[in-house]
Design a protein around this motif. Sequence first.
Motif, PDB file in Angstrom:
ATOM      1  N   SER A 287       3.009   2.041  -2.033  1.00 39.62           N
ATOM      2  CA  SER A 287       3.295   2.481  -3.400  1.00 39.62           C
ATOM      3  C   SER A 287       2.556   3.778  -3.718  1.00 39.62           C
ATOM      4  O   SER A 287       2.914   4.499  -4.652  1.00 39.62           O
ATOM      5  N   GLN A 288       1.512   4.072  -2.919  1.00 36.31           N
ATOM      6  CA  GLN A 288       0.740   5.290  -3.140  1.00 36.31           C
ATOM      7  C   GLN A 288       1.448   6.541  -2.617  1.00 36.31           C
ATOM      8  O   GLN A 288       1.119   7.656  -3.010  1.00 36.31           O
ATOM      9  N   VAL A 289       2.400   6.358  -1.701  1.00 33.90           N
ATOM     10  CA  VAL A 289       3.064   7.516  -1.097  1.00 33.90           C
ATOM     11  C   VAL A 289       4.565   7.578  -1.394  1.00 33.90           C
ATOM     12  O   VAL A 289       5.176   8.640  -1.324  1.00 33.90           O
TER      13      VAL A 289
ATOM     14  N   GLU B 170       0.813  -1.213   0.000  1.00 34.79           N
ATOM     15  CA  GLU B 170       0.000   0.000   0.000  1.00 34.79           C
ATOM     16  C   GLU B 170       0.852   1.271   0.000  1.00 34.79           C
ATOM     17  O   GLU B 170       0.353   2.361  -0.305  1.00 34.79           O
TER      18      GLU B 170
ATOM     19  N   ALA C 208       9.563   3.126  -5.059  1.00 40.46           N
ATOM     20  CA  ALA C 208       8.498   2.301  -4.487  1.00 40.46           C
ATOM     21  C   ALA C 208       8.809   0.809  -4.557  1.00 40.46           C
ATOM     22  O   ALA C 208       8.821   0.119  -3.535  1.00 40.46           O
TER      23      ALA C 208
END
Length: 247
Positions: free
Chosen positions: A221-223, A219, A229
């Motif tokens: 990978s969104q930030v 999760e 990432a």
Amino acid sequence: MNTTHTDMPEAAMKATVCRGCGQGFYYEPIWALGLDLGKSLHAFCDACKETERMSEKCAQQESRKQENEARILAQIDPALRETDWRHPKFNLPLWRVVDEWRPTRDERWLGIIGAAGRCKTRCMALLAMRVMRAGTRIQWTTALRLHEATGDRRSQLNGVAVMAREHLADCMHAPWLFLDDFGKNEWGPAFESQLFKILDHRKNHLLPTVYSSNAHPDEFSQVISPLNARPIIGRMVEGTTLLNLTA
């Protein structure tokens, strides 16, 4: 009367009384300027000397044990040190799994994933204390502390910079690393680069690492920036035993 070991004839020996047990024994006199220096060197018989030696050895072992315990307590926050696995609200099933976990050739890392309040950090603390009491050095940190150290390493305050660099180096090289609350940090190029450096070194050198997170690494990978990432997430997942409490 007890005797000390000597090759001297008995006539050359002198008798004295042990200050420890009160038993008599012979000793070898050492004369200097008309004074017997040997008497002060042989205030105790061989048996009492051995007892004293063993007593000192036990005292030294106890001192080292207390010093080691002090180092353990210094690493772990006071509230975590007092974790009681018998408490009715403690997540005992999780601790049993964590306590039985051992690094293997294929999975040398442990990730504990789940919502707040599931005793992830407390189980990590119990594991960290177990590892330290077995004689292995660890480094305990948090994602927030890593982020802070990443910024402080370039501080104009020399003491702050030195402490930050030392902390980052310990996180990279310690035989065991415990990283709590992964993902609660802010992201950015400097932190991502430093984190990757630590994770990559530990993976390549087969150094056991235990981390906790509220979310699965995928999760993040969104930030995390697209450039970093996959490298970061891959190192957190590959070769890792994942205990997903939200699954």
